[in-house]
Design a protein around this motif. Structure first.
Motif, mmCIF file in Angstrom:
data_model
loop_
_atom_site.group_PDB
_atom_site.id
_atom_site.type_symbol
_atom_site.label_atom_id
_atom_site.label_comp_id
_atom_site.label_asym_id
_atom_site.label_seq_id
_atom_site.Cartn_x
_atom_site.Cartn_y
_atom_site.Cartn_z
ATOM 1 N N ARG A 24 -17.813 23.879 5.278
ATOM 2 C CA ARG A 24 -17.313 24.105 6.641
ATOM 3 C C ARG A 24 -17.687 22.987 7.604
ATOM 4 N NH1 ARG A 24 -15.941 29.628 8.025
ATOM 5 N NH2 ARG A 24 -14.763 30.281 6.194
ATOM 6 N N GLN A 25 -17.726 21.748 7.092
ATOM 7 C CA GLN A 25 -18.042 20.621 7.991
ATOM 8 C C GLN A 25 -16.930 20.395 9.000
ATOM 9 O OE1 GLN A 25 -18.749 17.568 5.076
ATOM 10 N NE2 GLN A 25 -16.616 16.935 4.914
ATOM 11 N N ALA A 26 -15.684 20.742 8.595
ATOM 12 C CA ALA A 26 -14.568 20.676 9.540
ATOM 13 C C ALA A 26 -14.483 22.037 10.219
ATOM 14 C CB ALA A 26 -13.269 20.388 8.792
ATOM 15 N N ARG A 28 -15.270 24.697 13.828
ATOM 16 C CA ARG A 28 -15.611 24.989 15.214
ATOM 17 C C ARG A 28 -16.885 24.355 15.734
ATOM 18 N NH1 ARG A 28 -14.602 31.323 14.935
ATOM 19 N NH2 ARG A 28 -15.367 30.812 12.859
ATOM 20 N N TYR A 33 -12.526 19.230 17.076
ATOM 21 C CA TYR A 33 -11.733 20.233 16.351
ATOM 22 C C TYR A 33 -11.165 21.256 17.326
ATOM 23 C CZ TYR A 33 -10.730 24.460 13.620
ATOM 24 O OH TYR A 33 -10.129 25.571 13.087
ATOM 25 N N ARG A 37 -7.167 21.997 17.628
ATOM 26 C CA ARG A 37 -6.695 23.307 17.163
ATOM 27 C C ARG A 37 -6.076 24.106 18.311
ATOM 28 N NH1 ARG A 37 -8.352 27.326 13.869
ATOM 29 N NH2 ARG A 37 -7.077 28.649 15.178
ATOM 30 N N MET A 42 -4.794 30.019 12.896
ATOM 31 C CA MET A 42 -5.432 29.272 11.820
ATOM 32 C C MET A 42 -4.458 28.962 10.678
ATOM 33 S SD MET A 42 -8.129 27.936 10.418
ATOM 34 C CE MET A 42 -8.591 27.494 8.754
ATOM 35 N N ILE A 69 -13.681 17.504 2.754
ATOM 36 C CA ILE A 69 -13.105 18.694 2.129
ATOM 37 C C ILE A 69 -11.837 19.036 2.896
ATOM 38 C CG2 ILE A 69 -14.629 20.259 3.427
ATOM 39 C CD1 ILE A 69 -14.355 22.120 0.794
ATOM 40 N N SER A 72 -8.321 23.706 5.085
ATOM 41 C CA SER A 72 -7.379 24.728 4.654
ATOM 42 C C SER A 72 -8.154 26.039 4.632
ATOM 43 C CB SER A 72 -6.824 24.386 3.262
ATOM 44 O OG SER A 72 -5.743 25.239 2.950
ATOM 45 N N ASP A 73 -7.698 27.015 3.875
ATOM 46 C CA ASP A 73 -8.446 28.257 3.753
ATOM 47 C C ASP A 73 -8.102 28.898 2.415
ATOM 48 O OD1 ASP A 73 -10.185 30.172 5.562
ATOM 49 O OD2 ASP A 73 -8.871 31.424 4.357
ATOM 50 N N GLY A 90 -12.955 35.078 14.709
ATOM 51 C CA GLY A 90 -14.169 35.868 14.837
ATOM 52 C C GLY A 90 -14.238 37.053 13.887
ATOM 53 N N PHE A 201 -14.619 28.677 -4.662
ATOM 54 C CA PHE A 201 -15.512 29.512 -3.859
ATOM 55 C C PHE A 201 -15.432 30.955 -4.333
ATOM 56 C CE2 PHE A 201 -14.827 26.062 -0.767
ATOM 57 C CZ PHE A 201 -16.072 25.935 -0.162
ATOM 58 N N SER A 203 -17.354 33.356 -2.914
ATOM 59 C CA SER A 203 -18.348 33.630 -1.883
ATOM 60 C C SER A 203 -19.018 34.985 -2.033
ATOM 61 C CB SER A 203 -17.694 33.519 -0.508
ATOM 62 O OG SER A 203 -17.154 32.228 -0.346
ATOM 63 N N HIS A 314 -24.678 27.678 2.584
ATOM 64 C CA HIS A 314 -23.379 28.282 2.895
ATOM 65 C C HIS A 314 -22.790 27.436 4.024
ATOM 66 C CE1 HIS A 314 -20.865 32.262 3.398
ATOM 67 N NE2 HIS A 314 -20.177 31.278 2.860
HETATM 68 O O1 CP3 Z 1 -15.396 23.466 4.532
HETATM 69 C C1 CP3 Z 1 -14.488 23.004 5.271
HETATM 70 O O2 CP3 Z 1 -14.728 22.271 6.254
HETATM 71 C C2 CP3 Z 1 -13.031 23.265 4.885
HETATM 72 C C3 CP3 Z 1 -12.447 24.354 5.483
HETATM 73 C C4 CP3 Z 1 -12.581 25.789 4.965
HETATM 74 C C5 CP3 Z 1 -12.138 26.856 5.779
HETATM 75 N N1 CP3 Z 1 -12.200 28.007 5.049
HETATM 76 C C6 CP3 Z 1 -11.645 26.705 7.158
HETATM 77 C C7 CP3 Z 1 -11.758 27.842 8.077
HETATM 78 C C8 CP3 Z 1 -12.991 26.336 3.745
HETATM 79 C C9 CP3 Z 1 -13.592 25.645 2.532
HETATM 80 C C10 CP3 Z 1 -12.733 27.753 3.814
HETATM 81 C C11 CP3 Z 1 -12.965 28.672 2.695
HETATM 82 C C12 CP3 Z 1 -13.113 30.104 2.970
HETATM 83 N N2 CP3 Z 1 -12.363 30.891 3.805
HETATM 84 C C13 CP3 Z 1 -14.023 30.953 2.297
HETATM 85 C C14 CP3 Z 1 -14.976 30.505 1.226
HETATM 86 C C15 CP3 Z 1 -16.119 29.769 1.807
HETATM 87 C C16 CP3 Z 1 -17.124 30.647 2.521
HETATM 88 O O3 CP3 Z 1 -17.254 30.477 3.731
HETATM 89 O O4 CP3 Z 1 -17.761 31.471 1.862
HETATM 90 C C17 CP3 Z 1 -13.860 32.250 2.797
HETATM 91 C C18 CP3 Z 1 -14.651 33.465 2.410
HETATM 92 C C19 CP3 Z 1 -12.787 32.210 3.749
HETATM 93 C C20 CP3 Z 1 -12.205 33.322 4.531
HETATM 94 C C21 CP3 Z 1 -12.367 33.076 5.980
HETATM 95 N N3 CP3 Z 1 -11.546 32.249 6.708
HETATM 96 C C22 CP3 Z 1 -13.411 33.525 6.837
HETATM 97 C C23 CP3 Z 1 -14.514 34.465 6.456
HETATM 98 C C24 CP3 Z 1 -13.185 32.940 8.108
HETATM 99 C C25 CP3 Z 1 -14.032 33.018 9.350
HETATM 100 C C26 CP3 Z 1 -13.512 33.952 10.378
HETATM 101 C C27 CP3 Z 1 -14.151 33.652 11.724
HETATM 102 O O5 CP3 Z 1 -13.390 33.368 12.659
HETATM 103 O O6 CP3 Z 1 -15.372 33.702 11.840
HETATM 104 C C28 CP3 Z 1 -12.019 32.153 7.999
HETATM 105 C C29 CP3 Z 1 -11.410 31.339 9.063
HETATM 106 C C30 CP3 Z 1 -11.654 29.887 8.957
HETATM 107 N N4 CP3 Z 1 -11.491 29.162 7.809
HETATM 108 C C31 CP3 Z 1 -12.036 29.020 10.014
HETATM 109 C C32 CP3 Z 1 -12.091 27.738 9.469
HETATM 110 C C33 CP3 Z 1 -12.412 26.444 10.197
HETATM 111 C C34 CP3 Z 1 -12.269 29.442 11.453
HETATM 112 C C35 CP3 Z 1 -10.953 29.612 12.111
HETATM 113 C C36 CP3 Z 1 -10.895 29.011 13.481
HETATM 114 O O7 CP3 Z 1 -11.324 27.871 13.698
HETATM 115 O O8 CP3 Z 1 -10.316 29.696 14.349
#
Ligand code: CP3
Length: 351
Positions: A24-26, A28, A33, A37, A42, A69, A72-73, A90, A201, A203, A314
């Motif tokens: 999640r280096q990319a 919020r 970012y 965004r 998303m 990385i 995407s999601d 959130g 992942f 997770s 994580h």
């Molecule tokens: O790592 C990176 O920088 C690449 C981006 C990435 C995202 N999601 C972007 C994202 C990666 C690798 C993921 C994978 C992902 N998504 C996982 C596996 C990794 C982990 O964290 O365990 C899981 C379980 C998800 C499902 C998901 N998507 C969750 C739980 C959330 C967070 C919800 C929140 O708002 O707290 C997301 C949304 C998400 N995916 C965001 C990002 C940057 C936040 C959305 C935003 O910016 O509005």
């Protein structure tokens, strides 16, 4: 030999350098970012190759990490295949109509590579921009994806998912086989376009017992990773201390959360695989001198594995001060080689 310290470590050829990137280096934690965004949903953002390229590059420019990385999601391929899913800020992924019966399975169609043409475009643009810095592609593993599909959203205990798993095993295996096929296509598209590594992942797999993991999950994660043969594979989950040996058996690099010290993790997987991790993300809030010592401790324990890619245990929490991440990268790059060499010579361990 490769010019990338990250790829060297991921392929079991680590040189003196210690590579670092952050899950999640990319996202919020970066003001740049939040600016690009804006208010776009998303999943819609993930289909815009120019936005994906920009957001993926942001942490590479800012922190000097050793790998990018893809922005995407894990839900992107499901949405692209036609599953009704949204990511609510959130909250996380929310499924309009959860998958709980045989009839529901029809709502999880196969993914065709043409459904994710935007990923192909984004990865090609990124590879051209990144030069020597490798791009990590990724996908969600069948258990973690199934949990969202069955629960309908995020869950603490995964109770409905586990009930379906043990109560309707045929349906469970059919669902996981469909998800595995989707994740496989998603990864293959990224690799064909130039991703140099993939991370799968899982997770939430750490919520399972070893016996249930082996019976209901491992065959499906195995299918996904076995289909990726051209690039090194990383496999990661949270709370997977008891599953590490099984997970390591199907991958090239084993990702470890912060609960198990890396020397102990290396021991659990037989000492043959590179490890990735494992600073507790909560410690990013701690005063710098304390945090710096914890970073050094992670480097020393990681030295007991044949390879180490420094990371968090994580993802980066959204409230993280990005300057702290930059300082960690600097510390890992400047002190890492010597700390690792000294700890390998001494056999320093966490115990
Ligand atoms: O790592 C990176 O920088 C690449 C981006 C990435 C995202 N999601 C972007 C994202 C990666 C690798 C993921 C994978 C992902 N998504 C996982 C596996 C990794 C982990 O964290 O365990 C899981 C379980 C998800 C499902 C998901 N998507 C969750 C739980 C959330 C967070 C919800 C929140 O708002 O707290 C997301 C949304 C998400 N995916 C965001 C990002 C940057 C936040 C959305 C935003 O910016 O509005």
């Amino acid at each position: 030999m490769t010019a990338s310290p990250f790829l060297a470590a991921a392929t079991g050829n680590q040189g003196p350098q210690l590579p670092v990137w952050f899950m999640r280096q990319a996202g919020r934690s970066l003001p740049e970012y939040r600016t690009v965004r804006a208010d776009r949903p998303m999943l819609e953002s993930c289909t815009d190759p120019d936005l994906v390229t920009e957001v993926t590059l942001q942490p590479v420019r800012r922190h000097g990490v050793d790998a990018a990385i893809l922005f995407s999601d894990i839900m992107v391929p499901l949405a692209a295949a036609g599953v009704g899913v949204e990511i609510v800020a959130g909250v996380g992924p929310v499924i309009a109509e959860p998958i709980r019966t045989e009839a529901d399975l029809a709502r999880v169609p196969a993914l065709d590579p043409s459904d994710v043409g935007f990923i192909d475009t984004a990865v090609r643009q990124l590879v051209a921009e990144l030069g020597e810095t490798p791009l990590i592609g990724f996908a969600g593993a069948p258990f973690t994806m199934a949990s969202y599909l069955v629960e309908g959203g995020p869950s603490k205990d995964h109770a409905r998912t586990k009930a379906l798993m043990v109560g309707a095993p045929e349906l469970w295996h059919a669902l996981c086989a469909r998800i595995a096929a989707i994740s496989t296509v998603f990864l293959q598209v990224q690799v064909a376009a130039g991703a140099r590594t993939v991370q799968l992942f899982d997770s939430w797999a750490g919520s399972l017992s070893v016996a249930d993991y082996r019976e209901f999950v491992l065959p499906h994660s195995t299918a996904v990773l076995a289909a990726i043969t051209d690039v090194p594979r990383i496999h990661f989950g949270v709370g997977t201390g008891e599953l590490l040996a099984d997970m390591a058996g199907i991958t090239d690099v084993i990702g470890v959360d912060w609960r198990v010290p890396l020397d102990e993790a290396a021991r659990r997987v037989g000492g043959t695989k590179p490890v990735q991790g494992n600073l507790d993300p909560a410690l990013l809030q701690a005063p710098w001198p304390v945090l710096a010592d914890r970073v050094r401790q992670v480097i020393r324990t990681g030295a007991q594995a044949p390879g180490h890619i420094f990371n968090l245990g994580h993802g980066v929490p959204p409230q993280t001060d990005p300057d702290v991440l930059t300082r960690i990268v600097e510390l890992v790059h400047t002190e890492g080689p010597e700390l690792r060499a000294a700890a390998r010579a001494d056999g320093v361990t966490s115990s």
